[in-house]
Design a protein around this motif. Structure first.
Motif, PDB file in Angstrom:
ATOM      1  N   GLY A  24      69.188  52.618  74.397  1.00  0.00           N
ATOM      2  CA  GLY A  24      68.620  52.353  75.712  1.00  0.00           C
ATOM      3  C   GLY A  24      67.170  51.915  75.611  1.00  0.00           C
ATOM      4  O   GLY A  24      66.735  50.976  76.287  1.00  0.00           O
ATOM      5  N   LEU A  25      66.417  52.580  74.750  1.00  0.00           N
ATOM      6  CA  LEU A  25      65.014  52.223  74.559  1.00  0.00           C
ATOM      7  C   LEU A  25      64.888  50.850  73.924  1.00  0.00           C
ATOM      8  O   LEU A  25      63.993  50.061  74.276  1.00  0.00           O
ATOM      9  CB  LEU A  25      64.334  53.283  73.690  1.00  0.00           C
ATOM     10  N   LEU A  26      65.791  50.539  73.001  1.00  0.00           N
ATOM     11  CA  LEU A  26      65.765  49.224  72.358  1.00  0.00           C
ATOM     12  C   LEU A  26      66.059  48.123  73.375  1.00  0.00           C
ATOM     13  O   LEU A  26      65.421  47.066  73.365  1.00  0.00           O
ATOM     14  CB  LEU A  26      66.784  49.185  71.225  1.00  0.00           C
ATOM     15  N   ALA A  27      67.018  48.345  74.263  1.00  0.00           N
ATOM     16  CA  ALA A  27      67.334  47.362  75.299  1.00  0.00           C
ATOM     17  C   ALA A  27      66.148  47.163  76.229  1.00  0.00           C
ATOM     18  O   ALA A  27      65.841  46.034  76.640  1.00  0.00           O
ATOM     19  CB  ALA A  27      68.563  47.819  76.093  1.00  0.00           C
ATOM     20  N   LEU A  28      65.457  48.257  76.581  1.00  0.00           N
ATOM     21  CA  LEU A  28      64.289  48.165  77.449  1.00  0.00           C
ATOM     22  C   LEU A  28      63.179  47.360  76.775  1.00  0.00           C
ATOM     23  O   LEU A  28      62.567  46.475  77.384  1.00  0.00           O
ATOM     24  CB  LEU A  28      63.787  49.567  77.791  1.00  0.00           C
ATOM     25  N   THR A  29      62.935  47.647  75.508  1.00  0.00           N
ATOM     26  CA  THR A  29      61.875  46.960  74.774  1.00  0.00           C
ATOM     27  C   THR A  29      62.207  45.489  74.574  1.00  0.00           C
ATOM     28  O   THR A  29      61.363  44.611  74.795  1.00  0.00           O
ATOM     29  CB  THR A  29      61.666  47.629  73.400  1.00  0.00           C
ATOM     30  N   LEU A  83      65.212  54.289  62.141  1.00  0.00           N
ATOM     31  CA  LEU A  83      64.515  54.367  63.424  1.00  0.00           C
ATOM     32  C   LEU A  83      62.998  54.379  63.227  1.00  0.00           C
ATOM     33  O   LEU A  83      62.257  53.800  64.031  1.00  0.00           O
ATOM     34  CB  LEU A  83      64.967  55.614  64.185  1.00  0.00           C
ATOM     35  N   VAL A  84      62.533  55.052  62.186  1.00  0.00           N
ATOM     36  CA  VAL A  84      61.099  55.044  61.889  1.00  0.00           C
ATOM     37  C   VAL A  84      60.643  53.624  61.568  1.00  0.00           C
ATOM     38  O   VAL A  84      59.606  53.154  62.059  1.00  0.00           O
ATOM     39  CB  VAL A  84      60.773  56.000  60.719  1.00  0.00           C
ATOM     40  N   TRP A  85      61.428  52.925  60.736  1.00  0.00           N
ATOM     41  CA  TRP A  85      61.094  51.536  60.391  1.00  0.00           C
ATOM     42  C   TRP A  85      61.075  50.655  61.638  1.00  0.00           C
ATOM     43  O   TRP A  85      60.167  49.827  61.819  1.00  0.00           O
ATOM     44  CB  TRP A  85      62.107  51.001  59.386  1.00  0.00           C
ATOM     45  N   LEU A  86      62.069  50.830  62.507  1.00  0.00           N
ATOM     46  CA  LEU A  86      62.133  50.046  63.731  1.00  0.00           C
ATOM     47  C   LEU A  86      60.932  50.344  64.620  1.00  0.00           C
ATOM     48  O   LEU A  86      60.348  49.448  65.241  1.00  0.00           O
ATOM     49  CB  LEU A  86      63.434  50.350  64.485  1.00  0.00           C
ATOM     50  N   GLY A  87      60.535  51.616  64.687  1.00  0.00           N
ATOM     51  CA  GLY A  87      59.374  52.002  65.476  1.00  0.00           C
ATOM     52  C   GLY A  87      58.094  51.367  64.963  1.00  0.00           C
ATOM     53  O   GLY A  87      57.243  50.929  65.754  1.00  0.00           O
ATOM     54  N   ILE A  88      57.953  51.293  63.648  1.00  0.00           N
ATOM     55  CA  ILE A  88      56.770  50.663  63.064  1.00  0.00           C
ATOM     56  C   ILE A  88      56.730  49.178  63.412  1.00  0.00           C
ATOM     57  O   ILE A  88      55.659  48.614  63.716  1.00  0.00           O
ATOM     58  CB  ILE A  88      56.767  50.863  61.535  1.00  0.00           C
ATOM     59  N   GLN A  89      57.900  48.527  63.391  1.00  0.00           N
ATOM     60  CA  GLN A  89      57.955  47.107  63.758  1.00  0.00           C
ATOM     61  C   GLN A  89      57.550  46.903  65.216  1.00  0.00           C
ATOM     62  O   GLN A  89      56.816  45.953  65.538  1.00  0.00           O
ATOM     63  CB  GLN A  89      59.373  46.572  63.527  1.00  0.00           C
ATOM     64  N   LEU A  90      58.010  47.781  66.091  1.00  0.00           N
ATOM     65  CA  LEU A  90      57.632  47.679  67.498  1.00  0.00           C
ATOM     66  C   LEU A  90      56.144  47.950  67.683  1.00  0.00           C
ATOM     67  O   LEU A  90      55.473  47.305  68.496  1.00  0.00           O
ATOM     68  CB  LEU A  90      58.457  48.662  68.338  1.00  0.00           C
ATOM     69  N   TRP A  91      55.607  48.909  66.955  1.00  0.00           N
ATOM     70  CA  TRP A  91      54.192  49.257  67.039  1.00  0.00           C
ATOM     71  C   TRP A  91      53.313  48.058  66.677  1.00  0.00           C
ATOM     72  O   TRP A  91      52.270  47.812  67.286  1.00  0.00           O
ATOM     73  CB  TRP A  91      53.907  50.433  66.105  1.00  0.00           C
ATOM     74  N   ARG A  92      53.757  47.286  65.697  1.00  0.00           N
ATOM     75  CA  ARG A  92      52.969  46.161  65.201  1.00  0.00           C
ATOM     76  C   ARG A  92      53.235  44.865  65.967  1.00  0.00           C
ATOM     77  O   ARG A  92      52.598  43.845  65.690  1.00  0.00           O
ATOM     78  CB  ARG A  92      53.292  45.936  63.720  1.00  0.00           C
ATOM     79  N   GLY A 181      49.294  45.787  77.980  1.00  0.00           N
ATOM     80  CA  GLY A 181      49.110  45.185  76.669  1.00  0.00           C
ATOM     81  C   GLY A 181      49.856  45.881  75.545  1.00  0.00           C
ATOM     82  O   GLY A 181      51.017  46.275  75.672  1.00  0.00           O
ATOM     83  N   ARG A 182      49.144  46.046  74.447  1.00  0.00           N
ATOM     84  CA  ARG A 182      49.744  46.587  73.235  1.00  0.00           C
ATOM     85  C   ARG A 182      50.158  48.046  73.394  1.00  0.00           C
ATOM     86  O   ARG A 182      50.986  48.561  72.628  1.00  0.00           O
ATOM     87  CB  ARG A 182      48.759  46.463  72.073  1.00  0.00           C
ATOM     88  N   THR A 187      53.713  52.693  72.538  1.00  0.00           N
ATOM     89  CA  THR A 187      54.417  53.832  73.127  1.00  0.00           C
ATOM     90  C   THR A 187      55.886  53.826  72.717  1.00  0.00           C
ATOM     91  O   THR A 187      56.432  54.840  72.255  1.00  0.00           O
ATOM     92  CB  THR A 187      54.306  53.804  74.659  1.00  0.00           C
ATOM     93  N   CYS A 188      56.541  52.663  72.862  1.00  0.00           N
ATOM     94  CA  CYS A 188      57.949  52.555  72.476  1.00  0.00           C
ATOM     95  C   CYS A 188      58.116  52.765  70.974  1.00  0.00           C
ATOM     96  O   CYS A 188      59.039  53.463  70.537  1.00  0.00           O
ATOM     97  CB  CYS A 188      58.502  51.193  72.881  1.00  0.00           C
ATOM     98  N   GLY A 189      57.225  52.168  70.186  1.00  0.00           N
ATOM     99  CA  GLY A 189      57.301  52.350  68.745  1.00  0.00           C
ATOM    100  C   GLY A 189      57.096  53.799  68.349  1.00  0.00           C
ATOM    101  O   GLY A 189      57.785  54.320  67.466  1.00  0.00           O
TER     102      GLY A 189
END
Length: 203
Positions: A24-29, A83-92, A181-182, A187-189
């Protein structure tokens, strides 16, 4: 499947889909980054993963994982790491602006589909839910194939509707996201990283 049994399963599926989760969070992002139309690839990927999980649980793999501490531990760590890797990608990721981000919009449909699939198949919460819950709705006297289509079809339809709504909402609030902005990406990441870090530590 009896109607009252299916209705009970339907209610359970709605509850699972509405609960906060990686897909769900991935779809939102992705709805905010790529637009709701392109996020359909993400949603389709997630649906594919859920169908595979339900099939595995229905044919007994889920019972094997529940009885094996080693396999369950491996699954948790692999899912958590992804999920950690995906979060880092979203963060960046670059900040979201008022329009669809030029860099983000270059992401291929296959890339989004793959992310949605991996997000669902590496989520132990879904696997454990279906491993424990599906047997209560399976009638061994009836066709297992037909029951698979009913059970999988019901959940996937609900999940796709919920994720589509989330993606559409993200698309509509893109101008608000331009102001934050970022921070939205971080937050999502950060939530993805927290979920990924917590999965292997759960009993």
């Amino acid at each position: 499947m009896l109607l009252d049994t299916w209705l009970l399963y339907l209610v359970a599926c709605i509850g699972l889909s509405l609960s906060p989760g990686p897909n769900g969070l991935l779809a939102l992002t992705h709805g905010a980054l790529h637009g709701s139309r392109k996020t359909l690839f993400t949603i389709a990927g997630g649906a594919t993963g859920f169908i595979l999980i339900i099939a595995l649980c229905l044919f007994g793999i889920g019972a094997l994982l529940k009885s094996s501490v080693i396999w369950l531990t491996v699954l948790k760590w692999v899912g958590g790491a992804y999920l950690v890797w995906l979060g880092i990608q979203l963060w960046r990721s670059p900040p979201i602006n008022g329009d669809v981000d030029v860099t983000a919009s270059r992401a291929s449909g296959w890339h989004l589909y793959r992310q949605g699939t991996l997000s669902s198949i590496t989520n132990p919460k879904v696997l454990l839910f279906f491993s424990a819950f599906l047997p209560q709705f399976i009638d061994p006297q009836r066709s297992l194939i037909l029951q698979f289509f009913v059970l999988a079809g019901t959940f996937v339809a609900i999940e796709c509707m919920v994720e589509g709504l989330l993606a559409n909402m993200a698309n509509r609030i893109r101008h608000w996201l331009k102001r934050v902005g970022r921070g939205f990406n971080r937050t999502c990441g950060g939530i993805f990283v927290a979920i990924g870090a917590a999965l292997p530590l759960r009993a």
